[in-house]
Design an enzyme around this catalytic site. Structure first.
Site, PDB file in Angstrom:
ATOM      1  N   GLU A  68       0.797  -1.239   0.000  1.00  0.00           N
ATOM      2  CA  GLU A  68       0.000   0.000   0.000  1.00  0.00           C
ATOM      3  C   GLU A  68       0.827   1.287   0.000  1.00  0.00           C
ATOM      4  O   GLU A  68       0.573   2.202   0.781  1.00  0.00           O
ATOM      5  CB  GLU A  68      -0.951   0.000   1.217  1.00  0.00           C
ATOM      6  CG  GLU A  68      -1.874  -1.205   1.243  1.00  0.00           C
ATOM      7  CD  GLU A  68      -2.855  -1.198   2.403  1.00  0.00           C
ATOM      8  OE1 GLU A  68      -2.668  -0.403   3.344  1.00  0.00           O
ATOM      9  OE2 GLU A  68      -3.797  -1.994   2.369  1.00  0.00           O
ATOM     10  N   ASN A  98       2.001  -5.224  -3.106  1.00  0.00           N
ATOM     11  CA  ASN A  98       0.596  -5.530  -2.816  1.00  0.00           C
ATOM     12  C   ASN A  98      -0.173  -4.239  -2.535  1.00  0.00           C
ATOM     13  O   ASN A  98       0.324  -3.369  -1.812  1.00  0.00           O
ATOM     14  CB  ASN A  98       0.563  -6.446  -1.573  1.00  0.00           C
ATOM     15  CG  ASN A  98      -0.794  -7.046  -1.288  1.00  0.00           C
ATOM     16  OD1 ASN A  98      -1.386  -7.671  -2.165  1.00  0.00           O
ATOM     17  ND2 ASN A  98      -1.286  -6.887  -0.069  1.00  0.00           N
ATOM     18  N   HIS A 115     -10.605  -5.849  -2.345  1.00  0.00           N
ATOM     19  CA  HIS A 115     -11.683  -5.710  -1.357  1.00  0.00           C
ATOM     20  C   HIS A 115     -12.809  -4.958  -2.055  1.00  0.00           C
ATOM     21  O   HIS A 115     -12.707  -3.747  -2.259  1.00  0.00           O
ATOM     22  CB  HIS A 115     -11.204  -4.907  -0.141  1.00  0.00           C
ATOM     23  CG  HIS A 115     -10.083  -5.576   0.619  1.00  0.00           C
ATOM     24  ND1 HIS A 115     -10.272  -6.725   1.342  1.00  0.00           N
ATOM     25  CD2 HIS A 115      -8.779  -5.252   0.756  1.00  0.00           C
ATOM     26  CE1 HIS A 115      -9.126  -7.082   1.907  1.00  0.00           C
ATOM     27  NE2 HIS A 115      -8.205  -6.211   1.555  1.00  0.00           N
ATOM     28  N   GLU A 122      -6.391 -10.636  -1.220  1.00  0.00           N
ATOM     29  CA  GLU A 122      -7.211 -10.425  -0.015  1.00  0.00           C
ATOM     30  C   GLU A 122      -8.689 -10.326  -0.397  1.00  0.00           C
ATOM     31  O   GLU A 122      -9.423  -9.479   0.110  1.00  0.00           O
ATOM     32  CB  GLU A 122      -6.770  -9.147   0.707  1.00  0.00           C
ATOM     33  CG  GLU A 122      -5.308  -9.150   1.099  1.00  0.00           C
ATOM     34  CD  GLU A 122      -4.847  -7.878   1.796  1.00  0.00           C
ATOM     35  OE1 GLU A 122      -5.700  -7.072   2.222  1.00  0.00           O
ATOM     36  OE2 GLU A 122      -3.624  -7.689   1.923  1.00  0.00           O
ATOM     37  N   ASP A 140     -12.423 -10.108  -0.870  1.00  0.00           N
ATOM     38  CA  ASP A 140     -13.723 -10.179  -0.204  1.00  0.00           C
ATOM     39  C   ASP A 140     -14.669  -9.285  -0.996  1.00  0.00           C
ATOM     40  O   ASP A 140     -14.255  -8.272  -1.565  1.00  0.00           O
ATOM     41  CB  ASP A 140     -13.682  -9.832   1.302  1.00  0.00           C
ATOM     42  CG  ASP A 140     -12.904  -8.572   1.662  1.00  0.00           C
ATOM     43  OD1 ASP A 140     -12.762  -7.677   0.803  1.00  0.00           O
ATOM     44  OD2 ASP A 140     -12.454  -8.477   2.818  1.00  0.00           O
TER      45      ASP A 140
HETATM   46  C1  XIL Z   1      -6.472  -6.079   8.134  1.00  0.00           C
HETATM   47  C2  XIL Z   1      -6.857  -7.206   9.071  1.00  0.00           C
HETATM   48  O1  XIL Z   1      -7.807  -8.012   8.406  1.00  0.00           O
HETATM   49  C3  XIL Z   1      -7.430  -6.653  10.333  1.00  0.00           C
HETATM   50  O2  XIL Z   1      -7.625  -7.693  11.283  1.00  0.00           O
HETATM   51  C4  XIL Z   1      -6.516  -5.600  10.934  1.00  0.00           C
HETATM   52  O3  XIL Z   1      -7.147  -4.984  12.029  1.00  0.00           O
HETATM   53  C5  XIL Z   1      -6.157  -4.543   9.920  1.00  0.00           C
HETATM   54  O4  XIL Z   1      -5.610  -5.159   8.772  1.00  0.00           O
HETATM   55  N1  XIL Z   1      -4.917  -4.483   3.586  1.00  0.00           N
HETATM   56  C6  XIL Z   1      -3.982  -5.379   4.047  1.00  0.00           C
HETATM   57  C7  XIL Z   1      -4.325  -6.270   5.177  1.00  0.00           C
HETATM   58  O5  XIL Z   1      -2.899  -5.506   3.453  1.00  0.00           O
HETATM   59  O6  XIL Z   1      -3.209  -6.561   5.979  1.00  0.00           O
HETATM   60  C8  XIL Z   1      -5.427  -5.668   6.032  1.00  0.00           C
HETATM   61  O7  XIL Z   1      -5.792  -6.615   7.043  1.00  0.00           O
HETATM   62  C9  XIL Z   1      -6.590  -5.285   5.176  1.00  0.00           C
HETATM   63  C10 XIL Z   1      -6.193  -4.255   4.146  1.00  0.00           C
END
Ligand code: XIL
Length: 479
Positions: A169, A210, A247, A276, A278
Protein backbone atom coordinates in the site's frame (compact mmCIF):
# COMPACT_ATOMS: atom_id res chain seq x y z
CA UNK A 1 -5.34 -0.46 11.05
CA UNK A 2 -5.12 0.75 7.53
CA UNK A 3 -6.99 3.90 6.64
CA UNK A 4 -9.40 3.23 3.80
CA UNK A 5 -10.55 5.83 1.35
CA UNK A 6 -13.74 4.28 0.23
CA UNK A 7 -16.19 2.77 2.23
CA UNK A 8 -13.31 3.09 -0.34
CA UNK A 9 19.37 -19.90 -32.40
CA UNK A 10 19.47 -22.86 -31.48
CA UNK A 11 16.54 -24.87 -32.53
CA UNK A 12 15.92 -27.51 -29.90
CA UNK A 13 12.81 -29.34 -28.85
CA UNK A 14 11.90 -26.23 -26.93
CA UNK A 15 12.30 -24.02 -29.97
CA UNK A 16 8.61 -23.68 -30.48
CA UNK A 17 7.81 -22.74 -26.90
CA UNK A 18 7.30 -19.11 -26.18
CA UNK A 19 8.67 -17.12 -23.28
CA UNK A 20 5.14 -16.51 -22.13
CA UNK A 21 5.17 -20.12 -21.03
CA UNK A 22 8.14 -19.63 -18.76
CA UNK A 23 5.95 -17.82 -16.29
CA UNK A 24 3.26 -20.45 -16.43
CA UNK A 25 5.66 -23.34 -16.13
CA UNK A 26 7.58 -21.66 -13.34
CA UNK A 27 4.38 -21.13 -11.42
CA UNK A 28 3.65 -24.82 -11.76
CA UNK A 29 7.12 -25.81 -10.66
CA UNK A 30 7.10 -23.43 -7.75
CA UNK A 31 3.91 -24.92 -6.45
CA UNK A 32 5.71 -28.26 -6.71
CA UNK A 33 4.44 -31.30 -4.95
CA UNK A 34 1.65 -29.59 -3.11
CA UNK A 35 -0.53 -29.00 -6.12
CA UNK A 36 -0.83 -32.27 -7.96
CA UNK A 37 -2.38 -31.82 -11.35
CA UNK A 38 -5.66 -33.66 -11.55
CA UNK A 39 -7.84 -34.44 -14.46
CA UNK A 40 -11.21 -36.13 -14.93
CA UNK A 41 -13.50 -35.75 -11.87
CA UNK A 42 -14.52 -32.38 -10.53
CA UNK A 43 -12.71 -31.50 -7.31
CA UNK A 44 -14.79 -30.97 -4.19
CA UNK A 45 -12.67 -28.39 -2.37
CA UNK A 46 -11.40 -24.99 -3.44
CA UNK A 47 -7.74 -25.90 -3.03
CA UNK A 48 -8.00 -29.13 -5.01
CA UNK A 49 -10.08 -27.43 -7.69
CA UNK A 50 -7.53 -24.63 -8.10
CA UNK A 51 -4.67 -27.16 -8.18
CA UNK A 52 -6.12 -28.70 -11.34
CA UNK A 53 -4.83 -25.71 -13.27
CA UNK A 54 -1.63 -25.38 -11.21
CA UNK A 55 -2.99 -22.62 -8.98
CA UNK A 56 -3.63 -22.21 -5.28
CA UNK A 57 -6.68 -21.10 -3.33
CA UNK A 58 -5.88 -19.52 -0.01
CA UNK A 59 -7.34 -17.80 3.03
CA UNK A 60 -6.19 -15.40 5.71
CA UNK A 61 -5.72 -17.21 9.02
CA UNK A 62 -5.79 -15.61 12.44
CA UNK A 63 -4.16 -17.21 15.50
CA UNK A 64 -7.08 -16.06 17.65
CA UNK A 65 -9.33 -18.51 15.83
CA UNK A 66 -7.09 -21.58 15.71
CA UNK A 67 -8.95 -22.99 18.76
CA UNK A 68 -12.28 -22.82 16.90
CA UNK A 69 -12.85 -26.29 15.48
CA UNK A 70 -15.40 -25.21 12.84
CA UNK A 71 -12.94 -22.61 11.59
CA UNK A 72 -9.97 -24.99 11.43
CA UNK A 73 -12.06 -27.80 9.90
CA UNK A 74 -13.18 -25.58 7.01
CA UNK A 75 -9.82 -23.87 6.59
CA UNK A 76 -7.95 -27.15 6.56
CA UNK A 77 -10.29 -28.86 4.12
CA UNK A 78 -10.77 -26.05 1.63
CA UNK A 79 -7.55 -24.06 1.28
CA UNK A 80 -3.97 -24.86 0.28
CA UNK A 81 -2.38 -21.42 0.81
CA UNK A 82 -2.38 -19.36 3.99
CA UNK A 83 -1.70 -15.69 4.74
CA UNK A 84 -1.31 -14.62 8.36
CA UNK A 85 -4.00 -11.96 8.78
CA UNK A 86 -1.91 -9.87 11.20
CA UNK A 87 0.80 -12.09 12.69
CA UNK A 88 3.61 -11.41 10.22
CA UNK A 89 3.15 -7.64 10.19
CA UNK A 90 5.84 -5.31 11.51
CA UNK A 91 4.23 -4.59 14.88
CA UNK A 92 3.80 -8.32 15.53
CA UNK A 93 7.26 -9.53 14.51
CA UNK A 94 9.43 -6.65 15.78
CA UNK A 95 7.63 -5.14 18.79
CA UNK A 96 10.88 -3.55 20.03
CA UNK A 97 13.62 -2.46 17.71
CA UNK A 98 15.79 -5.41 16.71
CA UNK A 99 13.97 -7.72 19.14
CA UNK A 100 12.02 -10.15 17.05
CA UNK A 101 9.05 -12.15 18.19
CA UNK A 102 7.83 -14.87 15.86
CA UNK A 103 5.57 -16.73 18.27
CA UNK A 104 2.24 -15.89 16.61
CA UNK A 105 3.72 -15.79 13.12
CA UNK A 106 5.13 -19.27 13.68
CA UNK A 107 1.79 -20.53 15.01
CA UNK A 108 0.16 -19.61 11.72
CA UNK A 109 3.12 -20.88 9.71
CA UNK A 110 3.25 -24.18 11.61
CA UNK A 111 -0.50 -24.76 11.42
CA UNK A 112 -0.37 -24.19 7.66
CA UNK A 113 2.68 -26.25 6.86
CA UNK A 114 1.77 -29.10 9.22
CA UNK A 115 -1.50 -29.32 7.31
CA UNK A 116 0.25 -29.40 3.93
CA UNK A 117 -0.33 -25.78 2.95
CA UNK A 118 2.03 -23.11 1.70
CA UNK A 119 2.30 -19.63 3.20
CA UNK A 120 2.27 -16.18 1.59
CA UNK A 121 4.36 -13.78 3.64
CA UNK A 122 2.50 -10.56 4.57
CA UNK A 123 3.95 -7.93 4.95
CA UNK A 124 7.45 -6.43 5.39
CA UNK A 125 7.34 -2.68 4.66
CA UNK A 126 4.09 -0.78 5.26
CA UNK A 127 3.00 2.60 6.63
CA UNK A 128 0.37 0.86 8.76
CA UNK A 129 0.60 -1.53 11.73
CA UNK A 130 4.08 -0.26 12.55
CA UNK A 131 5.27 -0.71 16.14
CA UNK A 132 5.51 2.52 18.14
CA UNK A 133 9.28 2.69 17.91
CA UNK A 134 9.10 2.65 14.12
CA UNK A 135 6.27 5.17 13.90
CA UNK A 136 8.54 7.62 15.68
CA UNK A 137 11.46 7.12 13.32
CA UNK A 138 12.54 8.96 10.20
CA UNK A 139 15.41 9.46 7.78
CA UNK A 140 18.38 7.14 7.51
CA UNK A 141 17.62 5.53 10.88
CA UNK A 142 14.20 4.44 9.61
CA UNK A 143 15.60 3.30 6.27
CA UNK A 144 18.14 1.10 8.07
CA UNK A 145 15.47 -0.20 10.43
CA UNK A 146 13.26 -1.10 7.46
CA UNK A 147 16.08 -3.01 5.81
CA UNK A 148 16.99 -4.77 9.04
CA UNK A 149 13.37 -5.78 9.53
CA UNK A 150 13.06 -7.18 6.01
CA UNK A 151 16.32 -9.08 6.34
CA UNK A 152 15.67 -10.63 9.74
CA UNK A 153 12.06 -11.66 9.07
CA UNK A 154 12.87 -13.15 5.68
CA UNK A 155 15.88 -14.99 7.08
CA UNK A 156 13.69 -16.50 9.81
CA UNK A 157 11.61 -18.16 7.07
CA UNK A 158 14.45 -18.58 4.57
CA UNK A 159 13.48 -20.91 1.74
CA UNK A 160 10.07 -21.65 3.29
CA UNK A 161 7.85 -18.86 2.00
CA UNK A 162 7.28 -18.86 -1.77
CA UNK A 163 5.79 -15.34 -2.01
CA UNK A 164 6.39 -12.29 0.16
CA UNK A 165 4.49 -9.01 0.14
CA UNK A 166 7.63 -6.89 0.43
CA UNK A 167 5.92 -3.52 0.17
CA UNK A 168 2.25 -2.93 0.96
CA UNK A 169 0.00 0.00 0.00
CA UNK A 170 2.66 2.56 -0.91
CA UNK A 171 0.54 4.54 -3.37
CA UNK A 172 -1.84 7.40 -2.74
CA UNK A 173 -5.52 6.72 -3.42
CA UNK A 174 -6.23 9.55 -5.82
CA UNK A 175 -3.12 11.27 -7.13
CA UNK A 176 -1.35 8.31 -8.69
CA UNK A 177 1.75 9.29 -6.73
CA UNK A 178 3.21 7.89 -3.57
CA UNK A 179 1.31 7.89 -0.30
CA UNK A 180 2.91 10.20 2.22
CA UNK A 181 4.35 8.20 5.09
CA UNK A 182 7.42 8.05 7.26
CA UNK A 183 8.86 5.46 4.87
CA UNK A 184 8.21 7.68 1.83
CA UNK A 185 9.97 10.52 3.64
CA UNK A 186 13.16 8.47 3.74
CA UNK A 187 13.44 8.99 -0.04
CA UNK A 188 11.62 7.90 -3.16
CA UNK A 189 13.94 4.92 -3.58
CA UNK A 190 12.64 3.23 -0.42
CA UNK A 191 10.52 0.76 -2.39
CA UNK A 192 13.33 -0.45 -4.63
CA UNK A 193 15.64 -0.52 -1.63
CA UNK A 194 13.12 -2.79 0.11
CA UNK A 195 12.96 -5.14 -2.88
CA UNK A 196 16.76 -5.34 -3.25
CA UNK A 197 17.11 -6.01 0.46
CA UNK A 198 14.47 -8.72 0.22
CA UNK A 199 16.20 -10.44 -2.69
CA UNK A 200 19.48 -10.47 -0.81
CA UNK A 201 17.76 -11.88 2.31
CA UNK A 202 16.03 -14.83 0.62
CA UNK A 203 16.70 -15.39 -3.06
CA UNK A 204 14.17 -18.27 -3.18
CA UNK A 205 11.12 -16.11 -2.47
CA UNK A 206 9.10 -14.36 -5.13
CA UNK A 207 8.84 -10.71 -4.19
CA UNK A 208 5.48 -8.95 -4.51
CA UNK A 209 4.10 -5.42 -4.35
CA UNK A 210 0.60 -5.53 -2.82
CA UNK A 211 -2.13 -2.87 -2.85
CA UNK A 212 -5.87 -2.10 -2.97
CA UNK A 213 -7.80 0.12 -5.40
CA UNK A 214 -5.46 -1.00 -8.16
CA UNK A 215 -8.14 -3.17 -9.79
CA UNK A 216 -9.47 -0.67 -12.33
CA UNK A 217 -6.99 0.17 -15.08
CA UNK A 218 -8.35 3.71 -15.49
CA UNK A 219 -7.65 4.76 -11.91
CA UNK A 220 -4.69 7.03 -11.28
CA UNK A 221 -3.52 4.76 -8.47
CA UNK A 222 -3.48 1.73 -10.78
CA UNK A 223 -1.52 3.72 -13.34
CA UNK A 224 0.96 4.82 -10.71
CA UNK A 225 1.65 1.26 -9.58
CA UNK A 226 1.79 0.05 -13.19
CA UNK A 227 4.41 2.69 -14.01
CA UNK A 228 6.46 1.67 -10.98
CA UNK A 229 6.43 -2.03 -11.93
CA UNK A 230 7.31 -1.18 -15.54
CA UNK A 231 10.19 0.98 -14.38
CA UNK A 232 11.42 -1.68 -11.94
CA UNK A 233 11.38 -4.35 -14.66
CA UNK A 234 13.21 -2.04 -17.07
CA UNK A 235 15.90 -1.24 -14.50
CA UNK A 236 16.21 -4.76 -13.10
CA UNK A 237 14.86 -3.96 -9.64
CA UNK A 238 13.92 -7.41 -8.32
CA UNK A 239 10.11 -7.56 -8.39
CA UNK A 240 8.37 -10.83 -9.29
CA UNK A 241 4.71 -10.35 -8.55
CA UNK A 242 1.92 -7.88 -7.91
CA UNK A 243 -0.83 -8.61 -5.40
CA UNK A 244 -4.30 -7.18 -5.94
CA UNK A 245 -6.09 -7.08 -2.60
CA UNK A 246 -9.50 -6.82 -4.26
CA UNK A 247 -11.68 -5.71 -1.36
CA UNK A 248 -14.92 -5.03 -3.23
CA UNK A 249 -18.02 -3.22 -2.04
CA UNK A 250 -20.46 -0.62 -3.33
CA UNK A 251 -17.93 2.18 -2.98
CA UNK A 252 -15.17 0.19 -4.63
CA UNK A 253 -16.94 -2.24 -6.94
CA UNK A 254 -15.51 -5.03 -9.11
CA UNK A 255 -14.59 -3.21 -12.34
CA UNK A 256 -15.43 -4.54 -15.81
CA UNK A 257 -11.80 -4.13 -16.89
CA UNK A 258 -10.48 -6.27 -14.00
CA UNK A 259 -9.22 -9.09 -16.23
CA UNK A 260 -7.64 -6.71 -18.73
CA UNK A 261 -5.95 -4.91 -15.86
CA UNK A 262 -4.46 -8.12 -14.43
CA UNK A 263 -3.39 -9.05 -17.95
CA UNK A 264 -1.62 -5.74 -18.52
CA UNK A 265 0.36 -6.13 -15.30
CA UNK A 266 1.26 -9.74 -16.21
CA UNK A 267 2.46 -8.44 -19.58
CA UNK A 268 5.11 -6.45 -17.72
CA UNK A 269 6.72 -9.78 -16.79
CA UNK A 270 5.38 -10.28 -13.26
CA UNK A 271 3.10 -12.89 -11.72
CA UNK A 272 -0.23 -11.56 -10.49
CA UNK A 273 -2.17 -12.80 -7.49
CA UNK A 274 -5.50 -11.91 -5.91
CA UNK A 275 -4.40 -11.55 -2.34
CA UNK A 276 -7.21 -10.43 -0.02
CA UNK A 277 -10.45 -11.04 -1.87
CA UNK A 278 -13.72 -10.18 -0.20
CA UNK A 279 -16.89 -9.01 -1.93
CA UNK A 280 -19.60 -7.42 0.16
CA UNK A 281 -23.15 -8.55 -0.63
CA UNK A 282 -25.16 -11.72 -0.62
CA UNK A 283 -26.97 -14.31 -2.70
CA UNK A 284 -26.55 -14.80 -6.42
CA UNK A 285 -25.28 -11.27 -7.11
CA UNK A 286 -22.36 -11.82 -4.77
CA UNK A 287 -21.89 -15.35 -6.16
CA UNK A 288 -21.69 -14.04 -9.74
CA UNK A 289 -19.04 -11.48 -8.85
CA UNK A 290 -16.97 -14.10 -7.02
CA UNK A 291 -17.23 -16.37 -10.10
CA UNK A 292 -16.19 -13.55 -12.43
CA UNK A 293 -13.13 -12.70 -10.35
CA UNK A 294 -12.19 -16.40 -10.30
CA UNK A 295 -12.60 -16.74 -14.08
CA UNK A 296 -10.50 -13.64 -14.59
CA UNK A 297 -7.59 -15.18 -12.70
CA UNK A 298 -8.01 -18.50 -14.51
CA UNK A 299 -7.85 -16.73 -17.88
CA UNK A 300 -4.35 -15.42 -17.15
CA UNK A 301 -1.48 -17.94 -17.06
CA UNK A 302 0.54 -15.71 -14.74
CA UNK A 303 -2.28 -15.42 -12.20
CA UNK A 304 -0.99 -17.96 -9.66
CA UNK A 305 -3.88 -18.05 -7.26
CA UNK A 306 -6.57 -16.40 -5.18
CA UNK A 307 -6.66 -15.77 -1.44
CA UNK A 308 -9.88 -14.79 0.32
CA UNK A 309 -9.53 -12.56 3.38
CA UNK A 310 -10.98 -14.94 5.96
CA UNK A 311 -13.04 -18.12 6.24
CA UNK A 312 -16.58 -17.29 7.44
CA UNK A 313 -18.37 -13.94 7.18
CA UNK A 314 -18.00 -13.60 10.94
CA UNK A 315 -14.22 -13.92 10.62
CA UNK A 316 -13.99 -10.98 8.21
CA UNK A 317 -12.50 -7.60 9.08
CA UNK A 318 -15.65 -6.32 7.38
CA UNK A 319 -18.06 -8.84 8.88
CA UNK A 320 -21.13 -6.63 8.49
CA UNK A 321 -20.71 -6.78 4.71
CA UNK A 322 -20.90 -10.62 4.73
CA UNK A 323 -18.10 -10.66 2.12
CA UNK A 324 -16.81 -14.26 2.30
CA UNK A 325 -17.62 -17.77 1.04
CA UNK A 326 -18.96 -19.35 4.26
CA UNK A 327 -21.75 -17.94 6.46
CA UNK A 328 -21.40 -17.30 10.18
CA UNK A 329 -22.30 -20.93 10.93
CA UNK A 330 -19.73 -22.27 8.50
CA UNK A 331 -22.22 -23.24 5.78
CA UNK A 332 -21.18 -22.90 2.14
CA UNK A 333 -22.77 -19.86 0.52
CA UNK A 334 -23.88 -19.50 -3.11
CA UNK A 335 -20.59 -17.66 -3.62
CA UNK A 336 -18.70 -20.79 -2.58
CA UNK A 337 -20.58 -22.95 -5.08
CA UNK A 338 -19.96 -20.52 -7.93
CA UNK A 339 -16.24 -20.24 -7.19
CA UNK A 340 -15.85 -24.03 -6.99
CA UNK A 341 -17.70 -24.46 -10.28
CA UNK A 342 -15.53 -21.83 -11.97
CA UNK A 343 -12.35 -23.51 -10.71
CA UNK A 344 -13.54 -26.91 -11.91
CA UNK A 345 -14.31 -25.49 -15.36
CA UNK A 346 -10.71 -24.34 -15.88
CA UNK A 347 -8.64 -26.29 -18.40
CA UNK A 348 -6.63 -28.83 -16.40
CA UNK A 349 -2.87 -29.02 -16.32
CA UNK A 350 -1.69 -31.95 -18.39
CA UNK A 351 1.55 -33.08 -16.71
CA UNK A 352 2.81 -34.56 -19.99
CA UNK A 353 2.36 -31.30 -21.86
CA UNK A 354 4.91 -28.62 -20.98
CA UNK A 355 2.83 -25.97 -22.68
CA UNK A 356 -0.07 -26.13 -20.24
CA UNK A 357 -1.89 -24.19 -18.83
CA UNK A 358 -3.31 -23.74 -22.31
CA UNK A 359 -5.33 -20.65 -21.56
CA UNK A 360 -4.73 -18.31 -24.46
CA UNK A 361 -2.56 -15.31 -23.81
CA UNK A 362 -2.25 -12.04 -25.57
CA UNK A 363 0.76 -11.93 -27.87
CA UNK A 364 2.04 -8.93 -25.94
CA UNK A 365 3.26 -10.75 -22.82
CA UNK A 366 7.05 -11.00 -22.99
CA UNK A 367 8.77 -11.74 -19.69
CA UNK A 368 10.93 -8.69 -20.21
CA UNK A 369 11.09 -6.34 -23.15
CA UNK A 370 14.11 -7.10 -25.30
CA UNK A 371 16.01 -5.85 -28.27
CA UNK A 372 17.21 -9.09 -29.75
CA UNK A 373 20.57 -9.18 -31.42
CA UNK A 374 21.97 -11.79 -33.76
CA UNK A 375 23.97 -14.13 -31.53
CA UNK A 376 25.72 -15.69 -34.51
CA UNK A 377 27.00 -12.38 -35.85
CA UNK A 378 30.60 -11.90 -34.64
CA UNK A 379 30.52 -8.27 -35.75
CA UNK A 380 27.64 -7.50 -33.42
CA UNK A 381 29.26 -5.33 -30.74
CA UNK A 382 26.51 -6.07 -28.25
CA UNK A 383 27.10 -9.80 -28.38
CA UNK A 384 29.89 -10.73 -25.98
CA UNK A 385 30.08 -14.34 -27.09
CA UNK A 386 28.30 -15.23 -30.30
CA UNK A 387 27.33 -18.55 -28.78
CA UNK A 388 23.57 -18.68 -28.85
CA UNK A 389 22.77 -15.91 -26.39
CA UNK A 390 23.69 -12.38 -25.40
CA UNK A 391 24.29 -11.24 -21.83
CA UNK A 392 23.89 -7.62 -20.79
CA UNK A 393 24.96 -6.61 -17.30
CA UNK A 394 23.66 -3.60 -15.42
CA UNK A 395 24.97 -2.48 -12.04
CA UNK A 396 21.79 -1.66 -10.11
CA UNK A 397 23.27 -0.32 -6.95
CA UNK A 398 26.72 0.08 -5.49
CA UNK A 399 28.10 1.27 -2.20
CA UNK A 400 31.44 1.36 -0.47
CA UNK A 401 32.38 -2.32 -0.41
CA UNK A 402 29.54 -3.91 -2.37
CA UNK A 403 27.12 -3.84 -5.30
CA UNK A 404 24.05 -5.44 -6.83
CA UNK A 405 23.92 -6.25 -10.55
CA UNK A 406 21.38 -7.77 -12.90
CA UNK A 407 22.12 -9.66 -16.11
CA UNK A 408 19.72 -10.00 -19.01
CA UNK A 409 20.17 -13.12 -21.15
CA UNK A 410 18.66 -12.61 -24.61
CA UNK A 411 18.16 -15.25 -27.25
CA UNK A 412 17.69 -14.54 -30.95
CA UNK A 413 16.53 -18.13 -31.47
CA UNK A 414 14.99 -20.38 -28.85
CA UNK A 415 17.37 -21.96 -26.35
CA UNK A 416 16.81 -24.45 -23.55
CA UNK A 417 19.56 -23.34 -21.15
CA UNK A 418 22.31 -20.76 -20.68
CA UNK A 419 25.55 -20.04 -18.85
CA UNK A 420 26.97 -16.56 -18.39
CA UNK A 421 30.64 -16.01 -17.58
CA UNK A 422 31.23 -12.97 -15.36
CA UNK A 423 34.38 -10.91 -15.10
CA UNK A 424 35.07 -9.30 -11.75
CA UNK A 425 37.80 -6.80 -10.87
CA UNK A 426 40.59 -7.99 -8.57
CA UNK A 427 39.35 -8.06 -4.99
CA UNK A 428 35.65 -8.34 -5.87
CA UNK A 429 33.63 -11.51 -5.42
CA UNK A 430 30.08 -12.81 -5.77
CA UNK A 431 28.26 -13.30 -2.49
CA UNK A 432 24.74 -14.20 -3.57
CA UNK A 433 22.97 -15.09 -6.84
CA UNK A 434 19.20 -15.13 -7.49
CA UNK A 435 17.33 -16.67 -10.42
CA UNK A 436 20.54 -18.48 -11.37
CA UNK A 437 22.95 -21.20 -10.20
CA UNK A 438 26.53 -20.18 -9.59
CA UNK A 439 29.70 -22.11 -10.22
CA UNK A 440 32.78 -19.97 -9.60
CA UNK A 441 32.27 -16.86 -11.71
CA UNK A 442 29.79 -18.58 -14.06
CA UNK A 443 26.02 -18.45 -13.58
CA UNK A 444 23.62 -20.88 -15.28
CA UNK A 445 19.85 -20.90 -15.48
CA UNK A 446 17.66 -22.43 -12.80
CA UNK A 447 14.92 -24.93 -13.73
CA UNK A 448 12.30 -22.40 -14.67
CA UNK A 449 14.22 -19.78 -16.65
CA UNK A 450 16.40 -21.92 -18.94
CA UNK A 451 13.98 -22.01 -21.87
CA UNK A 452 14.14 -18.66 -23.59
CA UNK A 453 12.07 -18.19 -26.71
CA UNK A 454 13.17 -16.51 -29.88
CA UNK A 455 13.63 -12.77 -29.31
CA UNK A 456 12.94 -13.14 -25.57
CA UNK A 457 15.09 -12.84 -22.50
CA UNK A 458 15.61 -14.20 -19.00
CA UNK A 459 17.23 -12.40 -16.11
CA UNK A 460 19.29 -13.16 -13.03
CA UNK A 461 20.90 -11.00 -10.41
CA UNK A 462 23.73 -11.13 -7.96
CA UNK A 463 25.22 -9.29 -5.05
CA UNK A 464 28.95 -8.79 -4.82
CA UNK A 465 31.51 -7.55 -2.38
CA UNK A 466 34.23 -5.14 -3.44
CA UNK A 467 34.14 -2.66 -6.29
CA UNK A 468 31.57 -2.79 -9.09
CA UNK A 469 33.80 -0.97 -11.54
CA UNK A 470 34.84 -3.35 -14.28
CA UNK A 471 32.20 -5.97 -13.50
CA UNK A 472 30.93 -7.35 -16.80
CA UNK A 473 29.27 -10.30 -18.52
CA UNK A 474 32.14 -11.69 -20.61
CA UNK A 475 30.44 -14.69 -22.23
CA UNK A 476 27.07 -16.25 -22.83
CA UNK A 477 26.74 -19.88 -23.90
CA UNK A 478 23.40 -21.41 -24.83
CA UNK A 479 22.26 -25.01 -24.71
C1 XIL B 1 -6.47 -6.08 8.13
C2 XIL B 1 -6.86 -7.21 9.07
O1 XIL B 1 -7.81 -8.01 8.41
C3 XIL B 1 -7.43 -6.65 10.33
O2 XIL B 1 -7.63 -7.69 11.28
C4 XIL B 1 -6.52 -5.60 10.93
O3 XIL B 1 -7.15 -4.98 12.03
C5 XIL B 1 -6.16 -4.54 9.92
O4 XIL B 1 -5.61 -5.16 8.77
N1 XIL B 1 -4.92 -4.48 3.59
C6 XIL B 1 -3.98 -5.38 4.05
C7 XIL B 1 -4.32 -6.27 5.18
O5 XIL B 1 -2.90 -5.51 3.45
O6 XIL B 1 -3.21 -6.56 5.98
C8 XIL B 1 -5.43 -5.67 6.03
O7 XIL B 1 -5.79 -6.61 7.04
C9 XIL B 1 -6.59 -5.28 5.18
C10 XIL B 1 -6.19 -4.26 4.15
Amino acid sequence: MSSRPNPRGRPTTSARRTTVLIGAVSATLLTGTLFHPMVANAATTLGAAAAQSGRYFGTAISTGRLNDSTYTRIANAEFNMVTAENEMKIDATEPNQNQFNFSNADRVFDWATQNGKKVRGHTLAWHSQQPNWMQNMSGTALRSAMKNHITKVMQHYQGKIPYWDVVNEAYDDSSGGRRSSNLQSTGNDWIEDAFKTARAADSTAKLCYNDYNTDNSTWAKTKGVYAMVKDFKARGVPIDCVGFQSHFNSGSPYPSNYRANLESFAALGVDVQITELDIEGSGQTQANTFANVTKDCLAIPRCNGITVWGVRDSDSWRASGTPLLFDNSGNKKAAYTSVLAALNAAPPVDPTDPTTPTTPTTPTTPTTPTTPTDPTDPTDPTDPTGDGCTATLTVQDSWNGGFVASVKVSAASSISGWTVGLTLPNGSSISNVWNGTRSGTSVSNVAWNGSVGSGRSAEFGFQGTGSASGVSAASCTAR
